[in-house]
Design a protein around this motif. Structure first.
Motif, PDB file in Angstrom:
ATOM      1  N   ASP A  66       0.828  -1.209   0.000  1.00  0.00           N
ATOM      2  CA  ASP A  66       0.000   0.000   0.000  1.00  0.00           C
ATOM      3  C   ASP A  66       0.866   1.264   0.000  1.00  0.00           C
ATOM      4  N   SER A  67       1.905   1.248   0.824  1.00  0.00           N
ATOM      5  CA  SER A  67       2.744   2.445   0.952  1.00  0.00           C
ATOM      6  C   SER A  67       3.641   2.675  -0.256  1.00  0.00           C
ATOM      7  N   ALA A  68       3.739   1.669  -1.147  1.00  0.00           N
ATOM      8  CA  ALA A  68       4.614   1.796  -2.319  1.00  0.00           C
ATOM      9  C   ALA A  68       3.845   2.124  -3.598  1.00  0.00           C
ATOM     10  N   MET A  69       2.530   2.296  -3.499  1.00  0.00           N
ATOM     11  CA  MET A  69       1.739   2.490  -4.716  1.00  0.00           C
ATOM     12  C   MET A  69       2.113   3.780  -5.453  1.00  0.00           C
ATOM     13  N   HIS A  70       2.501   4.824  -4.727  1.00  0.00           N
ATOM     14  CA  HIS A  70       2.893   6.061  -5.419  1.00  0.00           C
ATOM     15  C   HIS A  70       4.161   5.853  -6.245  1.00  0.00           C
ATOM     16  N   LEU A  71       5.028   4.926  -5.799  1.00  0.00           N
ATOM     17  CA  LEU A  71       6.231   4.611  -6.565  1.00  0.00           C
ATOM     18  C   LEU A  71       5.887   3.783  -7.805  1.00  0.00           C
ATOM     19  N   PHE A  72       4.920   2.888  -7.668  1.00  0.00           N
ATOM     20  CA  PHE A  72       4.436   2.141  -8.836  1.00  0.00           C
ATOM     21  C   PHE A  72       3.828   3.107  -9.858  1.00  0.00           C
ATOM     22  N   ASP A  73       3.026   4.052  -9.369  1.00  0.00           N
ATOM     23  CA  ASP A  73       2.369   5.003 -10.272  1.00  0.00           C
ATOM     24  C   ASP A  73       3.396   5.840 -11.036  1.00  0.00           C
ATOM     25  N   ARG A  74       4.444   6.272 -10.342  1.00  0.00           N
ATOM     26  CA  ARG A  74       5.470   7.071 -11.017  1.00  0.00           C
ATOM     27  C   ARG A  74       6.196   6.225 -12.066  1.00  0.00           C
ATOM     28  N   LEU A  75       6.495   4.986 -11.731  1.00  0.00           N
ATOM     29  CA  LEU A  75       7.204   4.111 -12.666  1.00  0.00           C
ATOM     30  C   LEU A  75       6.399   3.907 -13.951  1.00  0.00           C
ATOM     31  N   VAL A  76       5.117   3.551 -13.813  1.00  0.00           N
ATOM     32  CA  VAL A  76       4.338   3.250 -15.019  1.00  0.00           C
ATOM     33  C   VAL A  76       4.039   4.524 -15.823  1.00  0.00           C
ATOM     34  N   LEU A  77       3.931   5.675 -15.155  1.00  0.00           N
ATOM     35  CA  LEU A  77       3.727   6.924 -15.884  1.00  0.00           C
ATOM     36  C   LEU A  77       4.940   7.230 -16.759  1.00  0.00           C
ATOM     37  N   LEU A  78       6.146   7.117 -16.197  1.00  0.00           N
ATOM     38  CA  LEU A  78       7.363   7.380 -16.967  1.00  0.00           C
ATOM     39  C   LEU A  78       7.579   6.310 -18.047  1.00  0.00           C
ATOM     40  N   LEU A  79       7.286   5.059 -17.693  1.00  0.00           N
ATOM     41  CA  LEU A  79       7.422   3.982 -18.676  1.00  0.00           C
ATOM     42  C   LEU A  79       6.462   4.201 -19.845  1.00  0.00           C
ATOM     43  N   GLY A  80       5.248   4.654 -19.551  1.00  0.00           N
ATOM     44  CA  GLY A  80       4.282   4.932 -20.610  1.00  0.00           C
ATOM     45  C   GLY A  80       4.741   6.051 -21.521  1.00  0.00           C
ATOM     46  N   ARG A  81       5.286   7.110 -20.958  1.00  0.00           N
ATOM     47  CA  ARG A  81       5.795   8.221 -21.766  1.00  0.00           C
ATOM     48  C   ARG A  81       6.965   7.778 -22.642  1.00  0.00           C
ATOM     49  N   PHE A  82       7.903   7.054 -22.019  1.00  0.00           N
ATOM     50  CA  PHE A  82       9.051   6.574 -22.771  1.00  0.00           C
ATOM     51  C   PHE A  82       8.622   5.655 -23.908  1.00  0.00           C
ATOM     52  N   TYR A  83       7.704   4.750 -23.612  1.00  0.00           N
ATOM     53  CA  TYR A  83       7.263   3.779 -24.610  1.00  0.00           C
ATOM     54  C   TYR A  83       6.584   4.475 -25.788  1.00  0.00           C
ATOM     55  N   MET A 120      15.056  13.540 -25.781  1.00  0.00           N
ATOM     56  CA  MET A 120      13.946  13.286 -24.865  1.00  0.00           C
ATOM     57  C   MET A 120      13.902  11.811 -24.473  1.00  0.00           C
ATOM     58  N   LEU A 121      14.180  10.928 -25.422  1.00  0.00           N
ATOM     59  CA  LEU A 121      14.185   9.502 -25.123  1.00  0.00           C
ATOM     60  C   LEU A 121      15.300   9.144 -24.142  1.00  0.00           C
ATOM     61  N   GLN A 122      16.444   9.788 -24.266  1.00  0.00           N
ATOM     62  CA  GLN A 122      17.528   9.523 -23.307  1.00  0.00           C
ATOM     63  C   GLN A 122      17.112   9.946 -21.907  1.00  0.00           C
ATOM     64  N   THR A 123      16.453  11.087 -21.807  1.00  0.00           N
ATOM     65  CA  THR A 123      16.001  11.581 -20.502  1.00  0.00           C
ATOM     66  C   THR A 123      14.926  10.672 -19.910  1.00  0.00           C
ATOM     67  N   LEU A 124      13.927  10.332 -20.733  1.00  0.00           N
ATOM     68  CA  LEU A 124      12.839   9.484 -20.240  1.00  0.00           C
ATOM     69  C   LEU A 124      13.333   8.083 -19.878  1.00  0.00           C
ATOM     70  N   GLY A 125      14.270   7.554 -20.678  1.00  0.00           N
ATOM     71  CA  GLY A 125      14.819   6.240 -20.369  1.00  0.00           C
ATOM     72  C   GLY A 125      15.537   6.228 -19.026  1.00  0.00           C
ATOM     73  N   LYS A 126      16.328   7.264 -18.774  1.00  0.00           N
ATOM     74  CA  LYS A 126      17.050   7.361 -17.498  1.00  0.00           C
ATOM     75  C   LYS A 126      16.075   7.535 -16.331  1.00  0.00           C
ATOM     76  N   ASP A 127      15.078   8.405 -16.516  1.00  0.00           N
ATOM     77  CA  ASP A 127      14.104   8.635 -15.445  1.00  0.00           C
ATOM     78  C   ASP A 127      13.317   7.359 -15.132  1.00  0.00           C
ATOM     79  N   THR A 128      12.979   6.598 -16.169  1.00  0.00           N
ATOM     80  CA  THR A 128      12.244   5.340 -15.967  1.00  0.00           C
ATOM     81  C   THR A 128      13.096   4.339 -15.194  1.00  0.00           C
ATOM     82  N   TRP A 129      14.359   4.251 -15.563  1.00  0.00           N
ATOM     83  CA  TRP A 129      15.271   3.333 -14.870  1.00  0.00           C
ATOM     84  C   TRP A 129      15.440   3.748 -13.403  1.00  0.00           C
ATOM     85  N   ASP A 130      15.589   5.023 -13.165  1.00  0.00           N
ATOM     86  CA  ASP A 130      15.732   5.514 -11.794  1.00  0.00           C
ATOM     87  C   ASP A 130      14.470   5.240 -10.973  1.00  0.00           C
ATOM     88  N   ALA A 131      13.295   5.362 -11.599  1.00  0.00           N
ATOM     89  CA  ALA A 131      12.037   5.085 -10.897  1.00  0.00           C
ATOM     90  C   ALA A 131      11.946   3.620 -10.509  1.00  0.00           C
TER      91      ALA A 131
END
Length: 389
Positions: free
Chosen positions: A243-260, A346-357
């Motif tokens: 439950d406490s990690a759901m905001h981290l899941f949300d950030r990951l999938v948001l960045l992954l969606g943008r990158f994809y 932009m793809l380099q930035t989004l890829g790095k942000d997704t990996w960091d998330a």
């Protein structure tokens, strides 16, 4: 000669006789055992009418003959399922199924629930592809004819709607699934539709959105589909520490969606593999306001007039698809504006942000996901620097 008074009396007498005849014919036949207004000593079948020798019951029998019997024919669901099976049969990268299996490291769902979520998400995605191809006038999907090119627009739309609605029935049949799962499915489907509505509006009105508007639209489409996966899994899981990690899941999938999505837009105009599966720079045939087009239009007003002008003229049915020479010219305009280079950055930035998330999520939960790591690395490493046109 009879007087007028005599003629009037004679007319009234004949009218009275006719009315009596009609009344006699139309008297209802009492049901067996029911009381009758007729004298009980006289049965309805014995009462004669003034028209020929037929009784009122004879007339009723002639007017109400038994209906013929028909054999019942039960139609199966093969017609509505044929387009569904067709789109399912086409090759797929199975990114969404990979996400489900990789994230089950944290949610620990049973195999029944995991398979059900993959099935529901796959059907929702395939239904969106069927509708998307119709809305974009796309003729190829994954290297094969698009579903509506095989079954027609009407049948394809009907089957896509069936797949979406049937997902609710599938979810309702699962045991130990509460209302949170249904809310996640319904709200996620609504979010997908809203995101698609903006993509369609910009295309219809030849409006070039800002990068921020584009990313918000992607969050409502690609990101919303990934978010739906996570929230469905969470709603079915008994791992309350998540439950406490759901905001981290949300950030990951948001960045992954943008990158994809940005990657998909970029590869469509840069990768030869995409040309083999979908046709040469098929997004230009669609008039799609993709990320490289947005970057081009925002960087160079002259280039914007050229690109949107070609899209405007392309609405003529006789100009479909665009000639290859026209698409190469558009690619050169986009290239000269620096849009391919900025998309690459932009793809380099989004890829790095997704990996960091992903690393932040793994650190917070104390568990690493080899499946997500492998998938994100593959997506990053298969994007090549832009070609010069």
């Amino acid at each position: 000669m009879p007087s007028a008074l005599s003629e009037t009396r004679l007319f009234r007498k004949r009218s009275s006789q006719t009315k009596s005849q009609i009344t006699t014919i139309s008297k209802p036949v009492p049901r067996s055992g029911a009381s009758s207004p007729i004298d009980s000593t006289q049965r309805p079948s014995e009462e004669k009418t003034a028209v020929g020798d037929s009784s009122s019951s004879d007339i009723l029998r002639n007017n109400h003959s038994p209906s013929p019997k028909y054999d019942e024919i039960l139609l199966d669901d093969s017609a509505i399922l044929a387009p569904c099976e067709y789109i399912r049969s086409l090759p797929s990268k199975n990114v969404r199924a990979t996400v489900v299996q990789a994230c089950n490291l944290w949610f620990k769902l049973s195999e029944i629930h995991t398979v059900a979520i993959i099935d529901i998400i796959s059907d929702l995605h395939n239904a969106s592809l069927i509708l998307d191809d119709i809305q974009d006038d796309t003729v190829l999907r994954r290297g094969s004819p698009a579903t509506h090119c095989v079954y027609g627009n009407a049948q394809a739309i009907n089957s896509a709607i069936y797949m979406i609605v049937n997902n609710c029935a599938k979810l309702g049949q699962l045991q130990l699934v509460g209302p949170a799962a249904m809310n996640a499915l319904v709200n996620g489907t609504i979010e997908l539709s809203v995101g698609q509505s903006w993509d369609l509006k910009w295309k219809a009105h030849l409006h070039c959105p800002s990068v921020g508007e584009y990313m918000a639209m992607v969050d409502g489409k690609t990101g919303a589909m990934l978010k739906l996966i996570i929230h469905l899994m969470h709603s079915m899981s008994d791992q309350r520490q998540m439950d406490s990690a759901m905001h981290l899941f949300d950030r990951l999938v948001l960045l992954l969606g943008r990158f994809y999505q940005v990657r998909d837009d970029y590869q469509n105009l840069q990768d030869d593999t995409y040309s083999e599966q979908k046709g040469f720079c098929e997004d230009l045939d669609e008039g799609k306001i993709s990320y490289p087009v947005i970057a081009c239009c925002n960087a160079d007003p002259t280039a914007k007039d050229i690109i949107l002008g070609i899209f405007r003229e392309k609405r003529d049915p006789s100009v479909n698809p665009l000639p290859k020479s026209t698409k190469i010219f558009m690619l050169q305009v986009i290239d000269r504006s620096g849009a391919f280079e900025s998309t690459w950055n932009m793809l380099q930035t989004l890829g790095k942000d997704t990996w960091d998330a992903l690393l932040a999520l793994e650190e917070a939960t104390g568990k690493a996901s080899p499946g997500l790591q492998q998938m994100i690395k593959m997506l990053i490493n298969t994007v090549q620097p832009p070609k010069r046109w």
